[in-house]
Write a protein that holds these residues in place. Structure first.
Motif, PDB file in Angstrom:
ATOM      1  N   GLU A   1       0.677  -1.243  -0.371  1.00 36.96           N
ATOM      2  CA  GLU A   1      -0.033  -0.501  -0.257  1.00 36.96           C
ATOM      3  C   GLU A   1       0.775   1.661  -0.072  1.00 36.96           C
ATOM      4  O   GLU A   1       0.328   2.295  -0.936  1.00 36.96           O
ATOM      5  N   ARG A   2       2.181   0.986   1.224  1.00 35.25           N
ATOM      6  CA  ARG A   2       3.009   2.649   1.050  1.00 35.25           C
ATOM      7  C   ARG A   2       3.217   2.960  -1.019  1.00 35.25           C
ATOM      8  O   ARG A   2       3.218   3.346  -1.262  1.00 35.25           O
ATOM      9  N   GLU A   3       3.913   1.648  -1.341  1.00 34.96           N
ATOM     10  CA  GLU A   3       4.576   1.251  -2.602  1.00 34.96           C
ATOM     11  C   GLU A   3       3.911   2.062  -3.329  1.00 34.96           C
ATOM     12  O   GLU A   3       4.085   2.865  -4.369  1.00 34.96           O
ATOM     13  N   LEU A   4       2.021   2.146  -2.934  1.00 34.26           N
ATOM     14  CA  LEU A   4       0.662   2.174  -4.777  1.00 34.26           C
ATOM     15  C   LEU A   4       1.001   3.283  -3.637  1.00 34.26           C
ATOM     16  O   LEU A   4       0.935   4.467  -4.930  1.00 34.26           O
TER      17      LEU A   4
ATOM     18  N   ARG B   1       1.544   9.021  -6.162  1.00 27.64           N
ATOM     19  CA  ARG B   1       1.736  10.234  -5.891  1.00 27.64           C
ATOM     20  C   ARG B   1       2.601  11.079  -7.106  1.00 27.64           C
ATOM     21  O   ARG B   1       2.418  11.977  -7.680  1.00 27.64           O
ATOM     22  N   GLU B   2       3.618   9.684  -7.858  1.00 25.49           N
ATOM     23  CA  GLU B   2       4.537  10.253  -8.623  1.00 25.49           C
ATOM     24  C   GLU B   2       3.656   9.841  -9.714  1.00 25.49           C
ATOM     25  O   GLU B   2       3.762  11.556 -10.216  1.00 25.49           O
TER      26      GLU B   2
ATOM     27  N   THR C   1       3.829  13.982 -12.047  1.00 24.03           N
ATOM     28  CA  THR C   1       3.539  13.751 -13.173  1.00 24.03           C
ATOM     29  C   THR C   1       2.874  14.230 -15.099  1.00 24.03           C
ATOM     30  O   THR C   1       2.621  14.691 -15.615  1.00 24.03           O
ATOM     31  N   GLN C   2       1.404  13.623 -14.249  1.00 26.96           N
ATOM     32  CA  GLN C   2       0.391  14.408 -14.868  1.00 26.96           C
ATOM     33  C   GLN C   2       0.061  15.965 -14.920  1.00 26.96           C
ATOM     34  O   GLN C   2       0.089  16.440 -15.486  1.00 26.96           O
TER      35      GLN C   2
END
Length: 373
Positions: free
Chosen positions: A137-140, A145-146, A150-151
């Motif tokens: 979940e933290r990685e997701l 966020r990244e 980027t968007q």
């Protein structure tokens, strides 16, 4: 490797001693002779497993288990009932309350050791799975966020590309985005607008606001960069930027949507990036419509104009009025505010003008903070 901690709860000292002797060689063992003292111990020393008697004076084992189940931190501790109540109904009741196992007295040492070992292994596996899920979940969340960053960066670059072709716009994108957000947040609690302005929708509107003039990329330089007022024919060409912007975003959506559906399936929810692009299309196409129907490109009137475009219409005009152009001076915020209030029901949605009146000080502060050099 550290030993697992067990808590034995029994009001009979002999029963405590028997179980402690059996389990001490393999585990760290704690004892409690009442339900209250057991609950106190659990608060300070989180055991890995509890062996709990049912028949105890004061607070019985069933009551202790209910209290443990009500504690968000303690409810994950497995509880095995160890009791002289041996009927099937007693066992079913104990398991229904949330116990992971049920051992009847007199206990068989091999059975106790086997079941304790089994439930500790199960708890260890659950804990590992929980920790693994938390890591995922933290990685997701980090990847989300990244992705959103980027968007946002891509959006800023694309919108900025359109604005850099217009020598007079300066911080126009930043200001109008904040103006739109101020208006939308003021309207969020209004029952007439709340369904369209939940937090997710508001976030998309604010994110899409910089796309409102993306169609200027398609306007010839001799018109877009003309250092003076446009002729009627030139203004008609300039007006096409609204249609051009909407069509460009529509093309982007049609390019991305089939690829998304091929991966996610036709029944998948629309991702936020496509929702915000659709709002961007609406804003780009219709932010020059007027409440009385005299705007362009489609002459929409009233609530037929989508809400994001109605918000942008007011924000865009306020910013245009308070910006200096080669053919006009910058209006003061007081003059621009007076004009906006006077256009209620003609150029602008009256409800949005009312919201503007409540946040006009925010508009003035934004205009000062982000004034063009």
């Amino acid at each position: 490797m550290s030993k697992s901690t067990l808590l034995i709860v029994d009001d009979e000292p002999l029963n405590l001693a028997v179980l402690a002797r059996l389990l001490n060689p393999h585990y760290r063992v704690l004892g409690a002779r009442s339900g209250a003292s057991a609950l106190e111990l659990v608060q300070h020393t989180r055991p890995d497993l509890i062996l709990l008697d049912v028949m105890m004076p004061g607070m019985d084992g069933h009551a202790v288990l209910r209290r443990l189940q009500a504690d968000v931190h303690a409810r994950t501790i497995p509880v095995i009932f160890v009791t002289a109540l041996g009927s099937e109904d007693d066992e079913e009741h104990g398991l229904a309350l949330g116990a992971v196992d049920y051992i009847t007295k007199p206990v068989k040492p091999a059975v106790v050791l086997a079941r304790v070992r089994t439930h500790l292994e199960l708890k260890s596996a659950r804990d590992r799975l929980r920790d693994h899920n938390a890591d995922l979940e933290r990685e997701l969340a980090q990847r989300m966020r990244e992705t959103l960053l980027t968007q946002d960066l891509t959006l800023s670059m694309v919108a900025g590309l359109a604005e850099t072709r217009d020598n007079d716009t300066g911080n126009h994108i930043l200001r109008t985005r904040l103006y739109v957000e101020a208006l939308a947040r003021q309207l969020q609690d209004d029952p007439a607008f709340a369904p369209e302005l939940d937090e997710g929708a508001l976030r998309c509107i604010v994110k899409a606001a910089p796309l409102h003039d993306i169609g200027k990329i398609g306007i010839p330089d001799h018109i877009l960069l003309k250092p003076g007022r446009l002729t009627p024919d030139e203004f008609e060409t300039m007006k096409t930027h609204a249609r051009l912007g909407g069509e460009a975003i529509t093309h982007a959506i049609l390019q991305v949507l089939p690829q998304y559906r091929s991966v996610s399936g036709d029944g998948a929810d629309t991702p936020e990036v496509l929702r915000f692009l659709e709002i961007g299309r609406v804003i780009a196409t219709h932010h020059h419509e007027r409440w009385d129907g005299s705007g362009y490109p489609d002459g929409l009137a009233g609530t037929a104009i989508p809400l994001p475009a109605r918000l942008m219409a007011l924000a865009d005009v306020f910013d245009a009025l308070t910006m200096r152009r080669v053919y006009k001076r910058a209006w003061s915020t007081a003059e621009a505010t007076s004009h906006i209030l006077g256009e209620s029901g003609r150029h602008f949605d009256p409800a949005i003008v009312t919201a503007f009146a409540r946040v006009q000080d925010q508009f003035a502060a934004i205009a000062v903070r982000l004034a063009d050099d």
